[in-house]
Design an enzyme around this catalytic site. Structure first.
Site, PDB file in Angstrom:
ATOM      1  N   GLU A 183      -0.799  -2.210  11.319  1.00 33.17           N
ATOM      2  CA  GLU A 183      -0.139  -1.345  10.334  1.00 33.17           C
ATOM      3  C   GLU A 183       1.379  -1.539  10.389  1.00 33.17           C
ATOM      4  OE1 GLU A 183      -1.591   2.686  10.713  1.00 33.17           O
ATOM      5  OE2 GLU A 183      -3.538   2.139   9.899  1.00 33.17           O
ATOM      6  N   GLU A 263     -10.149   0.570   8.735  1.00 30.65           N
ATOM      7  CA  GLU A 263     -10.224   1.850   9.453  1.00 30.65           C
ATOM      8  C   GLU A 263     -10.686   2.922   8.481  1.00 30.65           C
ATOM      9  OE1 GLU A 263      -6.697   3.102  11.520  1.00 30.65           O
ATOM     10  OE2 GLU A 263      -6.674   1.363  12.851  1.00 30.65           O
TER      11      GLU A 263
END
Ligand SMILES: *[C@@H]1O[C@H](CO)[C@@H](O)[C@H](O)[C@H]1NC(C)=O
Ligand SMILES: *[C@@H]1O[C@H](CO)[C@@H](O)[C@H](O)[C@H]1NC(C)=O
Ligand SMILES: *[C@@H]1O[C@H](CO)[C@@H](O)[C@H](O)[C@H]1NC(C)=O
Ligand SMILES: *[C@@H]1O[C@H](CO)[C@@H](O)[C@H](O)[C@H]1NC(C)=O
Ligand SMILES: *[C@@H]1O[C@H](CO)[C@@H](O)[C@H](O)[C@H]1NC(C)=O
Ligand SMILES: *[C@@H]1O[C@H](CO)[C@@H](O)[C@H](O)[C@H]1NC(C)=O
Length: 644
Positions: A183, A263
């Site tokens: 991320e 995710e």
């Protein structure tokens, strides 16, 4: 010439036949048909996250088998750098850190692996998995092209990635894809040179064939600095997101190739002092079904959360550390038990893939061993000779944990009051530099608690020359955002009235080693102290035996702390983690059965930081057979001694 040419042609033919009959395993992105290809065939994964570092090794197989029996064809795991390189150049891949054994188990069970080696992982793990010794260079810019950071990353990846190479799918192993960074688009630095360097580094160790990927929150803004050419861009989003919009964001960065949610949140994390997070099964299965119908590859984060044993939890900012349990309201509980969410998810998967035949391992029985009486051993201040293996360091101004080469746990700062404080006088951390919680005593008497971002001043009294002891707890390093350079200890000066305090004696404390060596065991001669509202940090010990007339013991259990407030607990030398029932939401701590002995007494050590229930009567801890991690207690600002 002709003969040579003929034999060369023959050789070529033989080679072609050879490669035809023993086609090497392959895994790739099929940009033309928006899918993955595994051995040349259409493939999509339905995966779940499991962090081997949050589950004792003896249970890896049980948890993986349950994941396999849910119908998953892959698992996803992070690799926390700080778990494997505790000090520079000293690597640990043994026991609970035996990553290769974990990968081999995945392979043996028929689970593919999505590998997330970082170097930064977030994961609600101390410092997002980065080793705190990186902060030896005080102004290091983590997750960037900073030369010292890159040098450490190169060295670590030079150790790790060659170990992973034989486990790549194309080399006969289970690893189908490897994530680069984590991320990165949510981090401030947006340093493409850094990402490009990582891609090159990963390729140099793993080869050109491996599928590298990135993942970011499902919006264009996040993908902007998180994705780059050479690594397949995927997205992260939970059941409350707009699936169409999130996958549109992925398409913006990656016009062709498979849709991937790396995710998909089955639950969510907790913080001390907050509510326990719960995500209803109905919304999880609805959105899972929606994504699978679109043909997407999905990884469920988490499929089993596990436990932040010891000191491994991370924190968010403004400073809010995560508790010991990482249950995550996931389909398998912290203890690996089956939930209704597990079965509901399996029912969804059934529509898209055949669920394997065979026995689903059952939830494990839990046992309530009952109450154990504890005895006070010694206060921390009385134990410094035992706890300070290297001896104290003198310094005019405070040193941090990293200055003292200590990564985790507790350090003690000692000085004397430079002035008479007959009236309540402010002991203060004007720059909010107590990282993270400081337990203050004057001449051995508890005087108050300072806490990062919450309490920067307390009043103390005492005569000039009185001993001031400040035990500072590292409650876990920030794991997300721009403040991951999280120094611990007293990171700025303290003041008393208008004086800057100085002339410190600083003790690095080896509490875990002392507990293991049995140095903090009760001598049975200690007098109980008079009851006070706040007590100095102290050690307590107690032991219990496992009944021998009940079959199938030992079993897993949960420990709770009636009348205790905050501290750390060890069982048979194993650091179970932090307890903080006065703040919640976690009340009980998971105690896995493998720690317990049927042949010897089981030994409990507590470091209790605030209370002394032994001063008011029998003081006990209690083993119960079900977890309480969802009780949000309203807490008030900790007590400051008011009897001057
Ligand atoms: C979801 O996003 C799509 C694409 O951006 C949009 O058309 C749609 O209205 C959104 N749905 C909801 C319920 O907001
Ligand atoms: C400290 O004591 C002073 C003087 O008695 C008082 O005004 C102040 O509110 C106290 N501060 C705290 C944090 O208790
Ligand atoms: C503490 O104060 C001294 C004297 O003002 C100063 O030199 C030093 O840098 C300060 N230390 C920290 C960590 O702020
Ligand atoms: C340290 O102690 C010395 C000797 O007692 C004293 O002169 C000095 O002022 C103290 N320094 C600080 C910063 O408190
Ligand atoms: C607990 O401590 C006792 C006394 O030191 C020791 O004999 C025993 O082996 C310990 N138990 C375990 C399980 O390590
Ligand atoms: C906590 O969870 C347990 C078990 O699911 C449940 O029985 C209990 O009501 C919950 N308590 C709170 C305060 O939500």
């Amino acid at each position: 010439m002709d003969l040579n040419r003929a034999s060369a042609a023959l050789l070529l033919l033989t080679l072609m036949q050879l490669s035809f009959t023993t086609a090497a395993p392959s895994f790739s992105v099929d940009y033309k048909h928006n899918r993955f290809l595994k051995d040349g065939k259409h493939f999509r994964y339905i995966s779940g996250s499991i962090h081997y570092n949050r589950i004792p090794r003896v249970y890896w197989k049980d948890r993986l088998l349950k994941m396999y029996m849910a119908g998953l064809n892959a698992i996803q795991t992070y690799i926390p750098w700080n778990f494997h390189e505790p000090t520079p150049g000293k690597y640990d891949f043994s026991g609970d850190r035996d990553l290769q054994h974990f990968l081999q188990l995945c392979k043996d069970l028929g689970l593919l692996v999505i590998l997330r080696p970082g170097p930064y992982i977030c994961a609600e793990w101390d410092m997002g998995g980065l080793p705190s010794w990186l902060l030896k260079k005080k102004d290091i810019v983590l997750r960037s092209s900073d030369a010292d950071y890159i040098a450490a990353v190169n060295k670590w990846m030079g150790k790790l990635l060659p170990m992973m190479k034989p486990y790549l799918y194309q080399n006969g192993g289970p690893i189908i894809t490897v994530q680069v960074e984590n991320e990165y688009g949510s981090y401030f630095s947006c340093d493409f040179d850094y990402l490009r360097h990582l891609v090159k580094l990963f390729r140099s160790h793993l080869g050109d064939e491996v599928v590298l990927f990135t993942t970011d929150g499902g919006s264009k803004t996040n993908l902007k600095c998180g994705s780059l050419q050479g690594a397949y861009a995927t997205v992260d989003f939970g059941p409350s997101a707009n699936v169409t919009a999130a996958f549109e964001a992925q398409r913006h960065a990656e016009p062709y190739g498979p849709l991937v949610n790396s995710e998909f949140y089955t639950g969510w994390l907790d913080h001390w002092g907050g509510h326990h997070s719960v995500v209803p099964t109905s919304v999880v299965v609805k959105v899972l079904n929606e994504m699978l119908e679109m043909g997407a590859s999905v990884n469920m984060y988490m499929f089993i959360g596990g436990t932040n044993f010891g000191y491994w939890n991370g924190a968010n900012t403004p400073y809010a550390p995560q508790p010991t349990s990482y249950d995550y309201d996931a389909p398998l509980t912290e203890a690996g038990d089956l939930t209704e969410k597990f079965f509901a998810i399996r029912d969804v998967i059934k529509k898209f893939r055949k669920i394997p035949d065979g026995m689903l391992p059952p939830s494990t029985p839990k046992f309530a061993y009952g109450k154990v009486t504890m005895k006070k051993v010694k206060t921390v201040s009385e134990s410094l000779e035992i706890l300070s293996f290297s001896g104290p360091v003198k310094s005019t101004y405070p040193l941090t944990f990293v200055d003292m080469d200590q990564s985790f746990g507790y350090m003690l700062y000692q000085t004397t009051l430079p002035i008479d404080c007959r009236k309540p006088t402010a002991l203060s951390s004007p720059l909010n530099g107590v990282n993270d919680r400081a337990y203050v005593t004057v001449d051995g008497v508890a005087a108050g608690i300072l806490e990062r971002d919450k309490i920067i001043t307390i009043n103390i009294t005492g005569k000039a020359g009185s001993r001031l002891d400040i035990l500072v707890e590292n409650m876990g390093r920030v794991n997300f955002g721009k403040n991951i350079n999280d120094f611990k200890g007293l990171v700025t000066n303290l003041t008393l009235g208008t004086n800057i305090l100085g002339n410190w004696t600083i003790y690095s404390l080896s509490i875990d080693e002392a507990v293991k060596q049995g140095l903090l065991w009760n001598t049975g001669s200690l007098q109980n102290s008079a009851p006070t509202v706040l007590s100095p940090p102290a050690f307590y010990s107690g032991s219990f035996s496992i009944p021998d007339d009940i079959p199938d013991l030992p079993q897993d259990t949960y420990i709770q702390f009636p009348d205790w407030k905050k501290g750390q607990v060890w069982i048979n030398g194993f650091n179970i983690g932090r307890y903080w029932p006065s703040r919640g939401p976690q009340i009980t701590l998971f105690v896995p059965a493998f720690l317990l002995s049927t042949s010897a007494l089981n030994n409990i050590t507590l470091l209790e930081l605030e209370a002394d229930p032994c001063s008011t009567g029998p003081c006990v801890v209690e083993f119960v057979n079900s977890p309480v991690i969802n009780s949000t207690t309203k807490y008030t600002i900790p007590f400051m001694r008011g009897t001057f």
